[in-house]
Design an enzyme around this catalytic site. Sequence first.
Site, PDB file in Angstrom:
ATOM      1  CE1 TYR A 192      -4.540  -2.062   5.039  1.00 26.26           C
ATOM      2  CE2 TYR A 192      -3.161  -0.231   4.336  1.00 26.26           C
ATOM      3  CZ  TYR A 192      -4.050  -1.250   4.041  1.00 26.26           C
ATOM      4  OH  TYR A 192      -4.435  -1.452   2.726  1.00 26.26           O
ATOM      5  CB  SER A 231      -0.874   0.027   1.256  1.00 25.21           C
ATOM      6  OG  SER A 231      -1.458   1.310   1.434  1.00 25.21           O
TER       7      SER A 231
HETATM    8  N1  CAA Z   1      -3.165  14.241  10.114  1.00 20.82           N
HETATM    9  C1  CAA Z   1      -3.108  14.979  11.249  1.00 20.82           C
HETATM   10  N2  CAA Z   1      -4.100  15.062  12.145  1.00 20.82           N
HETATM   11  C2  CAA Z   1      -5.194  14.348  11.893  1.00 20.82           C
HETATM   12  C3  CAA Z   1      -5.318  13.549  10.754  1.00 20.82           C
HETATM   13  C4  CAA Z   1      -4.254  13.537   9.846  1.00 20.82           C
HETATM   14  N3  CAA Z   1      -4.287  12.807   8.721  1.00 20.82           N
HETATM   15  N4  CAA Z   1      -6.525  12.959  10.797  1.00 20.82           N
HETATM   16  C5  CAA Z   1      -7.114  13.353  11.919  1.00 20.82           C
HETATM   17  N5  CAA Z   1      -6.327  14.215  12.573  1.00 20.82           N
HETATM   18  C6  CAA Z   1      -6.607  14.901  13.816  1.00 20.82           C
HETATM   19  C7  CAA Z   1      -7.999  15.524  13.780  1.00 20.82           C
HETATM   20  O1  CAA Z   1      -7.950  16.783  13.168  1.00 20.82           O
HETATM   21  C8  CAA Z   1      -8.347  15.575  15.233  1.00 20.82           C
HETATM   22  O2  CAA Z   1      -7.701  16.652  15.830  1.00 20.82           O
HETATM   23  P1  CAA Z   1      -8.359  17.432  17.097  1.00 20.82           P
HETATM   24  O3  CAA Z   1      -8.486  16.409  18.181  1.00 20.82           O
HETATM   25  O4  CAA Z   1      -7.383  18.518  17.398  1.00 20.82           O
HETATM   26  O5  CAA Z   1      -9.678  17.928  16.608  1.00 20.82           O
HETATM   27  C9  CAA Z   1      -7.726  14.322  15.752  1.00 20.82           C
HETATM   28  O6  CAA Z   1      -6.665  13.974  14.868  1.00 20.82           O
HETATM   29  C10 CAA Z   1      -8.720  13.203  15.752  1.00 20.82           C
HETATM   30  O7  CAA Z   1      -8.186  12.296  16.586  1.00 20.82           O
HETATM   31  P2  CAA Z   1      -9.099  11.160  17.154  1.00 20.82           P
HETATM   32  O8  CAA Z   1      -8.327  10.432  18.161  1.00 20.82           O
HETATM   33  O9  CAA Z   1     -10.428  11.670  17.569  1.00 20.82           O
HETATM   34  O10 CAA Z   1      -9.277  10.262  15.827  1.00 20.82           O
HETATM   35  P3  CAA Z   1     -10.579   9.584  15.329  1.00 20.82           P
HETATM   36  O11 CAA Z   1     -10.749   8.345  16.124  1.00 20.82           O
HETATM   37  O12 CAA Z   1     -11.704  10.506  15.238  1.00 20.82           O
HETATM   38  O13 CAA Z   1     -10.216   9.221  13.820  1.00 20.82           O
HETATM   39  C11 CAA Z   1      -9.193   7.863  12.152  1.00 20.82           C
HETATM   40  C12 CAA Z   1      -9.023   8.564  13.497  1.00 20.82           C
HETATM   41  C13 CAA Z   1     -10.375   6.896  12.182  1.00 20.82           C
HETATM   42  C14 CAA Z   1      -7.926   7.080  11.935  1.00 20.82           C
HETATM   43  C15 CAA Z   1      -9.425   8.894  11.059  1.00 20.82           C
HETATM   44  O14 CAA Z   1      -8.439   9.883  11.149  1.00 20.82           O
HETATM   45  C16 CAA Z   1      -9.344   8.296   9.661  1.00 20.82           C
HETATM   46  O15 CAA Z   1     -10.271   7.627   9.211  1.00 20.82           O
HETATM   47  N6  CAA Z   1      -8.235   8.577   8.952  1.00 20.82           N
HETATM   48  C17 CAA Z   1      -8.010   8.011   7.600  1.00 20.82           C
HETATM   49  C18 CAA Z   1      -7.286   6.711   7.717  1.00 20.82           C
HETATM   50  C19 CAA Z   1      -7.026   6.154   6.357  1.00 20.82           C
HETATM   51  O16 CAA Z   1      -6.617   6.825   5.421  1.00 20.82           O
HETATM   52  N7  CAA Z   1      -7.287   4.876   6.186  1.00 20.82           N
HETATM   53  C20 CAA Z   1      -7.095   4.224   4.917  1.00 20.82           C
HETATM   54  C21 CAA Z   1      -8.096   3.101   4.798  1.00 20.82           C
HETATM   55  S1  CAA Z   1      -8.117   2.437   3.155  1.00 20.82           S
HETATM   56  C22 CAA Z   1      -6.674   1.628   3.031  1.00 20.82           C
HETATM   57  O17 CAA Z   1      -5.956   1.450   3.957  1.00 20.82           O
HETATM   58  C23 CAA Z   1      -6.327   1.158   1.655  1.00 20.82           C
HETATM   59  C24 CAA Z   1      -4.969   1.617   1.280  1.00 20.82           C
HETATM   60  O18 CAA Z   1      -4.053   0.790   1.251  1.00 20.82           O
HETATM   61  C25 CAA Z   1      -4.756   2.998   0.886  1.00 20.82           C
END
Ligand code: CAA
Length: 254
Positions: free
Chosen positions: A160, A147
């Site tokens: 992951y 990935s």
């Molecule tokens: N960079 C920096 N900060 C980030 C961020 C990022 N990419 N994403 C979230 N944050 C921050 C938010 O702004 C928030 O900040 P505040 O607390 O100051 O408001 C904080 O982090 C959120 O933290 P939480 O602990 O509340 O996180 P959450 O549980 O709400 O969400 C998560 C975490 C579920 C991982 C979510 O960020 C997410 O879905 N991220 C995307 C993950 C991703 O790309 N997955 C790929 C899946 S598909 C795949 O994997 C296939 C492949 O090979 C590409």
Amino acid sequence: MKNNKVALVTGGTGGIGSAICERLYKDGFTLVANYRDFDKAMKWREEAKKWREDQLKMGIDVKIIEGDISDFKSAQRMITEIEAEIGTIQVLINNAGITRDTPLYKMSPDQWYDVINTNLNSVFICSRLVIEGMIAKGWGRIVSISSVNGQKGQFGQTNYATAKAGMVGFTKSLALETAKKGITVNTVSPGYIGTSMVMAIREDIRNKIIEQVPMGRLGKPSEIADAIGYLVSESASYITGSDISVNGGLYMSR
Ligand code: CAA
């Protein structure tokens, strides 16, 4: 035209898996798609059967077989059955993968181990179980789906990204071991592809990710399958220990 080689695609009934099965079937391989019976409910079996029927309607004949590729004994039973009934597996596509996204400070041991077992330990298990057959035949292809996030890291994916990066070291090492045996071992690193795994990301987060993709869109499963079709073909016989990135320009590695 049919060739006489058997290909196993782990997680073959999923989004990218289906496209790989379709491509390799059209390229003449005899295809077996593995699926996992997650909770021993009939649901997964029924879904896999339905998947096979849908493929048949499109003219794609893929055998389906149940097995937990993160468990050595279960995978061994599955691979022994395939090899006894269909033939030696000469193409292995390590495609099965799951996500349990969450920041490390909230990650449970299960969320870590489930991802490492399914995405990385399965690569050892399945490769180990087919490698001797490939060596005996003097021809084999192993392609593991890594990935972009194993290359660049991703918020919420310590588990992951570790598994996906680990595949690359495994691949390069096995490529060295098999280079003189007619076997190539490579990875393909997809970016964000339009599958249920990516559609499960919260919409606002997903849209932000798509904005960062230079091509401005998600990839198609067939675009991953095409890279795999090439890597398993005779045209790619001098490519081993390599990674092909298919990510719309999201990350460019050397
Ligand atoms: N960079 C920096 N900060 C980030 C961020 C990022 N990419 N994403 C979230 N944050 C921050 C938010 O702004 C928030 O900040 P505040 O607390 O100051 O408001 C904080 O982090 C959120 O933290 P939480 O602990 O509340 O996180 P959450 O549980 O709400 O969400 C998560 C975490 C579920 C991982 C979510 O960020 C997410 O879905 N991220 C995307 C993950 C991703 O790309 N997955 C790929 C899946 S598909 C795949 O994997 C296939 C492949 O090979 C590409």
